[in-house]
Design a protein around this motif. Structure first.
Motif, short mmCIF file in Angstrom:
data_model
loop_
_atom_site.label_atom_id
_atom_site.label_comp_id
_atom_site.label_asym_id
_atom_site.label_seq_id
_atom_site.Cartn_x
_atom_site.Cartn_y
_atom_site.Cartn_z
N SER A 63 0.78 -1.17 0.05
CA SER A 63 0.12 -0.10 -0.04
C SER A 63 0.71 1.16 0.14
CB SER A 63 -0.85 0.01 1.42
OG SER A 63 -1.76 -1.14 1.27
N VAL A 64 1.98 1.16 0.86
CA VAL A 64 2.73 2.44 0.78
C VAL A 64 3.49 2.63 -0.48
CG1 VAL A 64 4.87 3.47 1.94
CG2 VAL A 64 3.11 2.15 3.19
N VAL A 65 3.90 1.48 -1.21
CA VAL A 65 4.77 1.50 -2.44
C VAL A 65 3.60 2.36 -3.29
CG1 VAL A 65 5.55 0.30 -4.23
CG2 VAL A 65 6.21 -0.25 -2.18
N ALA A 66 2.41 1.72 -3.44
CA ALA A 66 1.30 2.44 -4.43
C ALA A 66 1.15 3.89 -4.03
CB ALA A 66 0.10 1.41 -4.12
N ALA A 67 1.25 4.12 -2.67
CA ALA A 67 0.86 5.66 -2.69
C ALA A 67 2.09 6.46 -3.10
CB ALA A 67 0.53 6.02 -1.00
N LEU A 68 3.37 5.88 -2.81
CA LEU A 68 4.77 6.65 -3.13
C LEU A 68 4.67 6.68 -4.72
CD1 LEU A 68 6.94 7.92 -2.16
CD2 LEU A 68 8.24 5.52 -2.35
N LEU A 69 4.16 5.63 -5.43
CA LEU A 69 4.20 5.87 -6.89
C LEU A 69 3.10 6.70 -7.42
CD1 LEU A 69 5.31 2.27 -7.54
CD2 LEU A 69 6.62 4.07 -7.98
N ILE A 70 2.06 6.52 -6.83
CA ILE A 70 0.90 7.68 -7.36
C ILE A 70 1.38 8.98 -7.22
CG2 ILE A 70 -1.23 8.44 -7.10
CD1 ILE A 70 -1.95 5.16 -6.02
N VAL A 123 8.24 2.65 7.17
CA VAL A 123 7.44 2.44 6.13
C VAL A 123 5.88 2.98 6.29
CG1 VAL A 123 6.20 0.72 4.77
CG2 VAL A 123 8.55 0.57 5.39
N ARG A 124 5.57 2.71 7.85
CA ARG A 124 4.37 3.20 8.26
C ARG A 124 4.24 4.91 8.23
NH1 ARG A 124 2.16 -1.54 10.40
NH2 ARG A 124 3.62 -2.79 11.65
N ASN A 125 5.36 5.43 8.99
CA ASN A 125 5.40 6.79 8.76
C ASN A 125 5.30 7.47 7.44
OD1 ASN A 125 5.70 7.18 11.57
ND2 ASN A 125 7.93 7.15 11.79
N CYS A 126 6.09 6.75 6.57
CA CYS A 126 5.81 6.84 5.05
C CYS A 126 4.49 7.06 4.53
CB CYS A 126 6.82 6.25 4.26
SG CYS A 126 7.02 6.70 2.59
N GLY A 127 3.90 6.04 5.10
CA GLY A 127 2.35 5.65 4.37
C GLY A 127 1.55 6.96 5.04
N LEU A 128 1.76 7.16 6.53
CA LEU A 128 0.88 8.34 6.81
C LEU A 128 1.25 9.70 6.28
CD1 LEU A 128 1.19 7.55 10.97
CD2 LEU A 128 -0.73 7.25 9.22
N ALA A 129 2.50 9.88 5.96
CA ALA A 129 2.88 11.16 5.39
C ALA A 129 2.30 11.29 4.12
CB ALA A 129 4.57 11.52 5.29
N LEU A 130 2.01 10.03 3.55
CA LEU A 130 1.31 10.00 1.95
C LEU A 130 -0.29 10.08 1.91
CD1 LEU A 130 3.84 7.58 0.32
CD2 LEU A 130 3.62 9.99 -0.42
N GLY A 131 -0.64 10.18 3.42
CA GLY A 131 -2.24 10.20 3.41
C GLY A 131 -2.87 8.97 3.47
N LEU A 132 -2.23 7.89 3.91
CA LEU A 132 -2.95 6.72 3.79
C LEU A 132 -3.59 6.66 5.15
CD1 LEU A 132 -0.71 3.94 2.45
CD2 LEU A 132 -2.64 4.99 1.31
N PRO A 133 -4.88 5.93 5.27
CA PRO A 133 -5.41 5.80 6.72
C PRO A 133 -4.79 4.91 7.70
CG PRO A 133 -6.61 4.59 5.10
CD PRO A 133 -5.54 5.15 4.44
N GLU A 134 -5.04 5.27 9.00
CA GLU A 134 -4.14 4.82 10.00
C GLU A 134 -4.66 3.27 9.98
OE1 GLU A 134 -4.32 6.24 13.88
OE2 GLU A 134 -3.21 8.19 13.27
N SER A 135 -5.83 2.83 9.62
CA SER A 135 -6.39 1.47 9.74
C SER A 135 -5.61 0.57 8.48
CB SER A 135 -7.94 1.42 9.37
OG SER A 135 -8.06 1.98 8.15
N MET A 136 -5.21 1.32 7.75
CA MET A 136 -4.22 0.30 6.67
C MET A 136 -2.78 0.42 7.13
SD MET A 136 -4.48 1.29 2.70
CE MET A 136 -5.67 0.22 1.88
N VAL A 137 -2.36 1.64 7.66
CA VAL A 137 -0.63 1.72 7.94
C VAL A 137 -0.37 0.94 9.29
CG1 VAL A 137 0.77 3.45 8.54
CG2 VAL A 137 -0.55 3.80 6.77
N PHE A 138 -1.31 0.93 10.21
CA PHE A 138 -0.94 -0.02 11.39
C PHE A 138 -1.68 -1.15 11.49
CE2 PHE A 138 -0.13 4.45 12.37
CZ PHE A 138 1.03 4.22 13.06
N ARG A 139 -1.92 -1.86 10.07
CA ARG A 139 -2.44 -3.32 10.28
C ARG A 139 -1.34 -4.17 10.85
NH1 ARG A 139 -4.99 -3.59 4.47
NH2 ARG A 139 -7.07 -3.13 5.48
#
Ligand code: XMP
Length: 429
Positions: free
Chosen positions: A148-155, A288-304
């Protein structure tokens, strides 16, 4: 962008990762490298400010004591040598150790604190754009943290040049495929191919009871579905993967044999002939989780919590039936909800339910029932090699038991597994 770097050289320490983590927490980038780094390899690493020779109990390999290469010793930057008189390499006291690291990194090396996630994202976006140009990129998006974080970064880097393929194999947790579609297609505007392969997987798995055979079928079927989708897309040159730093470290160093091989669903065959992009390969999991949060992913996805590649398939014990699989999914969702209410969700490392292939007699609605039990499992661990049991408060257990036996069709009992690892493994299969 200038980014100072400290190298941690693996001279047989078991602490390489911890030392590297501590330095990054100070705001300075660090990488772990083997003892025999050549001058050529060293020259490719920019802004190296200092080198830590990290000795330890695995320093003797095949009867020979390993030494740092001449290139490392003559690099022209401060070198911190540890472990020569056989004493423990680092002070036992965490505060003392931190002081020693700080003194070296900032005092002797004069490193600057320019490592943070915003800089990382900016740098990766620039690198990806440079590497990919106008070409197309493909990503297998499972919905797990890393992909998910890779996807958000590439988007962020290239928008619709990226195509994400999400394969719903029917073994995901409740609401997961819907969340992937909502977050990536609806909110981030991604080019997302959603493949409903539920019947295809469950048909292949029908009647198969052996756990390793189930894993093999799920893994190989995943590759087939992904290949089918990849072939439909034209001119894709790159394949993105959610490899992270621990995957690389754990796959073995020159002083320690592989800790464990990674047997993820999604290990794609080499003959797909794509160039690889692995933008998270230098990040630890929390980064990786911090990166996901910084890219706007929801916590429920990032802290799975960690979820095995074969998913609920290894929690529906024996041959998978659709009814029992639904019982695993529904009971897992109830456990999740109640852990959130009891404030346990973020504290327990991994928790889930298992439904074995056996039935027992009970009473439901004044009638005899002959149904399956749900087994609860909640464990804490650092590295998943050993695990201890979370003592769930009794009232929480009672609530979960009541809800599962009243809300999940086919279930008349709830059991709590008190077995640590060893002797149990975390999963039941
Ligand atoms: P065990 O059951 O071996 O699990 O104690 C240790 C950790 O690994 C996860 N696990 C898997 N992950 N593919 C995966 O990607 C698998 O086949 C697999 N089997 C177990 C498990 O959930 C736990 O976190």
């Amino acid at each position: 962008m200038k980014q100072d770097k400290i190298l941690v050289i693996d001279l047989g320490s078991t602490e390489n990762t911890n030392i590297a983590r501590e330095i990054r927490d100070l705001g300075v980038f660090t990488e772990i490298h083997p003892h025999d780094l050549t001058g050529e390899q060293l020259a490719q690493l920019t802004n190296v400010k200092g080198i830590i020779l990290n000795g330890g109990p695995n320093r003797v390999v095949d009867g020979i004591k390993i030494e740092a290469s001449a290139a490392l010793l003559n690099a022209g930057v401060p070198v911190l040598p540890v472990d020569h008189n056989g004493a423990p390499p680092w002070p036992k006291d965490a505060g003392e150790r931190r002081k020693q690291i700080q003194e070296f990194v900032f005092g002797q090396c004069q490193a600057e604190t320019n490592w943070n996630i915003e800089n990382f994202i900016a740098e990766q976006v620039a690198l990806i754009r440079q590497q990919v140009g106008q070409e197309k990129v493909l990503l297998a998006l499972s919905g797990g943290v890393d992909s998910s974080v890779v996807a958000a970064l590439l988007i962020r880097a290239m928008g619709k040049q990226l195509t994400c393929v999400h394969v719903n194999h029917g073994l995901l947790r409740k609401g997961e495929p819907e969340q992937v579609v909502q977050v990536f297609r609806d909110e981030l505007g991604a080019n997302l191919v959603y493949v409903n392969a539920v019947d295809r997987f469950l048909d292949k798995l029908s009647g198969v009871a052996d756990p390793e055979e189930k894993r093999r079928i799920i893994g190989s079927e995943f590759i087939r579905v992904f290949e089918d989708e990849a072939r439909k897309l034209e001119d894709v040159k790159f394949l993105a993967q959610g490899t992270i730093y621990p995957d690389i470290i754990e796959s073995g160093t020159k002083t320690v044999k592989a800790v464990k091989s990674h047997h993820n669903v999604g290990g794609l065959p080499e003959d797909l002939e794509f160039e690889l992009i692995e933008p998270l390969k230098m990040l630890f999991k929390d980064e990786v989780r911090n990166c996901g949060l910084a890219l706007g992913l929801p916590e429920s996805m990032v802290f799975r919590q960690p979820f095995p590649g074969p998913g609920l398939g290894v929690r529906c014990i024996g041959a998978i039936s659709r009814e029992r699989l639904e019982a695993v999914r529904e009971s897992d969702a109830i456990l999740q909800e109640e852990f959130e209410k009891a404030d346990l969700a973020g504290k327990v490392w991994q928790y889930f339910t298992v439904v074995p292939d056996l039935r027992s007699v009970g009473v439901k609605n004044h009638e005899r029932s002959y149904e399956w039990p749900v087994i609860l499992r909640a464990v804490n661990t650092v590295d998943a090699m050993t695990a201890s049991i979370e003592p769930i408060p009794y009232e929480v257990l009672e609530t979960i038991t009541h809800r599962i036996t009243h809300e999940v069709p086919g279930i008349n009992r709830v059991l709590y597994d008190l077995t640590p690892k060893p002797t149990g493994t975390i999963e039941w299969e």
